[in-house]
Design a protein around this motif. Structure first.
Motif, PDB file in Angstrom:
ATOM      1  N   ASP A 145      74.759 -17.547 -18.418  1.00  0.00           N
ATOM      2  CA  ASP A 145      73.240 -16.999 -18.707  1.00  0.00           C
ATOM      3  C   ASP A 145      72.394 -18.224 -18.904  1.00  0.00           C
ATOM      4  O   ASP A 145      71.288 -18.551 -18.850  1.00  0.00           O
ATOM      5  CB  ASP A 145      73.160 -16.170 -19.976  1.00  0.00           C
ATOM      6  N   ASN A 146      73.187 -19.404 -19.612  1.00  0.00           N
ATOM      7  CA  ASN A 146      72.332 -20.728 -19.890  1.00  0.00           C
ATOM      8  C   ASN A 146      72.276 -21.613 -18.802  1.00  0.00           C
ATOM      9  O   ASN A 146      71.424 -22.573 -19.090  1.00  0.00           O
ATOM     10  CB  ASN A 146      73.304 -21.144 -21.010  1.00  0.00           C
ATOM     11  N   LYS A 147      72.739 -21.355 -17.630  1.00  0.00           N
ATOM     12  CA  LYS A 147      72.332 -22.087 -16.541  1.00  0.00           C
ATOM     13  C   LYS A 147      71.375 -21.652 -15.691  1.00  0.00           C
ATOM     14  O   LYS A 147      71.275 -20.459 -15.681  1.00  0.00           O
ATOM     15  CB  LYS A 147      73.868 -22.620 -16.002  1.00  0.00           C
ATOM     16  N   SER A 148      70.792 -22.515 -14.687  1.00  0.00           N
ATOM     17  CA  SER A 148      69.893 -21.978 -13.707  1.00  0.00           C
ATOM     18  C   SER A 148      70.735 -21.288 -12.585  1.00  0.00           C
ATOM     19  O   SER A 148      71.985 -21.523 -12.367  1.00  0.00           O
ATOM     20  CB  SER A 148      68.911 -23.074 -13.370  1.00  0.00           C
ATOM     21  N   ALA A 149      69.959 -20.631 -11.624  1.00  0.00           N
ATOM     22  CA  ALA A 149      70.481 -20.356 -10.324  1.00  0.00           C
ATOM     23  C   ALA A 149      70.365 -21.321  -9.364  1.00  0.00           C
ATOM     24  O   ALA A 149      70.735 -20.822  -7.948  1.00  0.00           O
ATOM     25  CB  ALA A 149      69.639 -19.104  -9.808  1.00  0.00           C
ATOM     26  N   SER A 150      70.113 -22.604  -9.508  1.00  0.00           N
ATOM     27  CA  SER A 150      69.614 -23.555  -8.585  1.00  0.00           C
ATOM     28  C   SER A 150      70.519 -24.784  -8.778  1.00  0.00           C
ATOM     29  O   SER A 150      70.937 -25.111  -9.926  1.00  0.00           O
ATOM     30  CB  SER A 150      68.227 -24.016  -8.597  1.00  0.00           C
ATOM     31  N   ASN A 167      75.552 -31.385 -15.212  1.00  0.00           N
ATOM     32  CA  ASN A 167      74.072 -31.105 -15.984  1.00  0.00           C
ATOM     33  C   ASN A 167      74.069 -29.804 -16.456  1.00  0.00           C
ATOM     34  O   ASN A 167      74.597 -28.857 -15.755  1.00  0.00           O
ATOM     35  CB  ASN A 167      73.147 -31.173 -14.688  1.00  0.00           C
ATOM     36  N   PRO A 168      73.603 -29.674 -17.632  1.00  0.00           N
ATOM     37  CA  PRO A 168      73.800 -28.409 -18.391  1.00  0.00           C
ATOM     38  C   PRO A 168      72.982 -26.910 -17.734  1.00  0.00           C
ATOM     39  O   PRO A 168      73.266 -26.015 -18.041  1.00  0.00           O
ATOM     40  CB  PRO A 168      73.201 -28.427 -19.775  1.00  0.00           C
ATOM     41  N   THR A 169      71.820 -27.501 -16.861  1.00  0.00           N
ATOM     42  CA  THR A 169      71.192 -26.297 -16.247  1.00  0.00           C
ATOM     43  C   THR A 169      71.599 -26.191 -14.617  1.00  0.00           C
ATOM     44  O   THR A 169      71.095 -25.191 -14.178  1.00  0.00           O
ATOM     45  CB  THR A 169      69.638 -26.611 -16.256  1.00  0.00           C
ATOM     46  N   CYS A 170      72.297 -26.998 -14.241  1.00  0.00           N
ATOM     47  CA  CYS A 170      72.649 -26.837 -12.867  1.00  0.00           C
ATOM     48  C   CYS A 170      73.813 -25.552 -12.490  1.00  0.00           C
ATOM     49  O   CYS A 170      74.342 -25.302 -13.335  1.00  0.00           O
ATOM     50  CB  CYS A 170      73.577 -28.167 -12.422  1.00  0.00           C
ATOM     51  N   VAL A 171      73.596 -25.012 -11.413  1.00  0.00           N
ATOM     52  CA  VAL A 171      74.291 -23.901 -11.109  1.00  0.00           C
ATOM     53  C   VAL A 171      75.696 -24.037 -11.187  1.00  0.00           C
ATOM     54  O   VAL A 171      76.790 -23.292 -11.013  1.00  0.00           O
ATOM     55  CB  VAL A 171      73.698 -23.181  -9.918  1.00  0.00           C
ATOM     56  N   LYS A 223      73.551 -16.522  -9.689  1.00  0.00           N
ATOM     57  CA  LYS A 223      74.166 -17.796 -10.184  1.00  0.00           C
ATOM     58  C   LYS A 223      75.741 -17.999  -9.671  1.00  0.00           C
ATOM     59  O   LYS A 223      76.115 -19.065  -9.264  1.00  0.00           O
ATOM     60  CB  LYS A 223      74.174 -17.902 -11.615  1.00  0.00           C
ATOM     61  N   GLU A 224      76.333 -16.888  -9.760  1.00  0.00           N
ATOM     62  CA  GLU A 224      77.876 -16.994  -9.612  1.00  0.00           C
ATOM     63  C   GLU A 224      78.237 -17.484  -7.911  1.00  0.00           C
ATOM     64  O   GLU A 224      79.005 -17.973  -7.471  1.00  0.00           O
ATOM     65  CB  GLU A 224      78.667 -16.030 -10.080  1.00  0.00           C
ATOM     66  N   VAL A 225      77.206 -16.431  -7.121  1.00  0.00           N
ATOM     67  CA  VAL A 225      77.306 -16.737  -5.853  1.00  0.00           C
ATOM     68  C   VAL A 225      76.876 -18.000  -5.198  1.00  0.00           C
ATOM     69  O   VAL A 225      77.654 -18.713  -4.611  1.00  0.00           O
ATOM     70  CB  VAL A 225      76.582 -15.595  -5.040  1.00  0.00           C
ATOM     71  N   THR A 226      75.767 -18.592  -6.044  1.00  0.00           N
ATOM     72  CA  THR A 226      75.322 -19.927  -5.512  1.00  0.00           C
ATOM     73  C   THR A 226      76.503 -20.986  -5.904  1.00  0.00           C
ATOM     74  O   THR A 226      76.797 -21.899  -5.246  1.00  0.00           O
ATOM     75  CB  THR A 226      74.024 -20.250  -6.136  1.00  0.00           C
ATOM     76  N   HIS A 227      76.995 -20.552  -7.124  1.00  0.00           N
ATOM     77  CA  HIS A 227      77.991 -21.641  -7.782  1.00  0.00           C
ATOM     78  C   HIS A 227      79.306 -21.638  -6.804  1.00  0.00           C
ATOM     79  O   HIS A 227      79.729 -22.749  -6.205  1.00  0.00           O
ATOM     80  CB  HIS A 227      78.476 -21.063  -8.997  1.00  0.00           C
ATOM     81  N   GLU A 228      79.892 -20.405  -6.393  1.00  0.00           N
ATOM     82  CA  GLU A 228      80.995 -20.437  -5.418  1.00  0.00           C
ATOM     83  C   GLU A 228      80.677 -21.172  -4.048  1.00  0.00           C
ATOM     84  O   GLU A 228      81.304 -21.699  -3.481  1.00  0.00           O
ATOM     85  CB  GLU A 228      81.575 -19.056  -5.330  1.00  0.00           C
ATOM     86  N   LEU A 229      79.318 -20.785  -3.585  1.00  0.00           N
ATOM     87  CA  LEU A 229      79.127 -21.352  -2.311  1.00  0.00           C
ATOM     88  C   LEU A 229      78.873 -22.885  -2.462  1.00  0.00           C
ATOM     89  O   LEU A 229      79.438 -23.653  -1.378  1.00  0.00           O
ATOM     90  CB  LEU A 229      77.547 -20.937  -2.088  1.00  0.00           C
TER      91      LEU A 229
END
Length: 177
Positions: A157-162, A142-146, A125-131
């Motif tokens: 923990d509450n968000k998705s990895a996508s 969006n509460p589930t967006c990475v 999640k964090e790598v995808t977020h920073e990317l």
């Protein structure tokens, strides 16, 4: 297809790197990993805080890898870091360059039993977020967006990895995880 380079700034278990590269590949990115560790200078460590200065690390990564032919370069380290005005950060990014700091993504940091699967999910999640930030995305509502901002491990923990549909459209990628 975006080209991403992963740079290790500390020793990191190969299985963690494999999980990251597999995840990003499933999202539609071409991922390479720099084979050697790019050790960071101890002068980036704040002895009073017992943390690294994330801004100095990001500045170093930006200058060191500026000429590398990638769309995004993400430096990952088994360290704890902070940024001005914040007690800690999971990561920090600018256009093209990002960092992810693994220490606070582990359960043992919070004095709980370590769960490798949960740790890996947080790292993805964090790598995808920073990317996403390196490629121009801001924080998403969006509460589930990475790309949702995370100020605590519970929020990670509450968000998705996508990426949500809107963020995928902004990046012009179609793959869903």
């Amino acid at each position: 297809m975006y080209r991403v380079l992963i740079v290790k700034i500390t020793s990191i278990d190969r299985s963690v790197i494999n999980e990251i590269t597999n995840h990003l590949s499933q999202l539609g990115f071409h991922v390479d990993v720099l084979s050697q560790i790019e050790h960071i200078n101890i002068s980036y460590f704040d002895w009073q805080r017992s943390q690294y200065d994330a801004e100095k690390i990001l500045e170093y990564v930006s200058s060191k890898f500026d000429k590398f032919p990638y769309d995004a370069i993400i430096a990952i380290g088994e360290i704890d870091a902070y940024a001005r005005g914040l007690n800690f950060v999971f990561g920090l990014s600018t256009k093209k360059f990002g960092t992810v700091f693994l220490v606070r993504l582990k359960n043992d940091f919070y004095k709980k039993k370590c769960n490798f699967e949960l740790f890996i999910e947080r790292v993805k999640k964090e790598v995808t977020h920073e990317l996403g930030h390196t490629l121009g995305l801001g924080h998403c509502s969006n509460p589930t967006c990475v790309m949702r901002f995370s100020n605590s491990i519970a929020e990670v923990d509450n968000k998705s990895a996508s990426f949500c549909e809107e963020c995928r459209a902004k990046l012009n990628i179609n793959n869903k995880s």
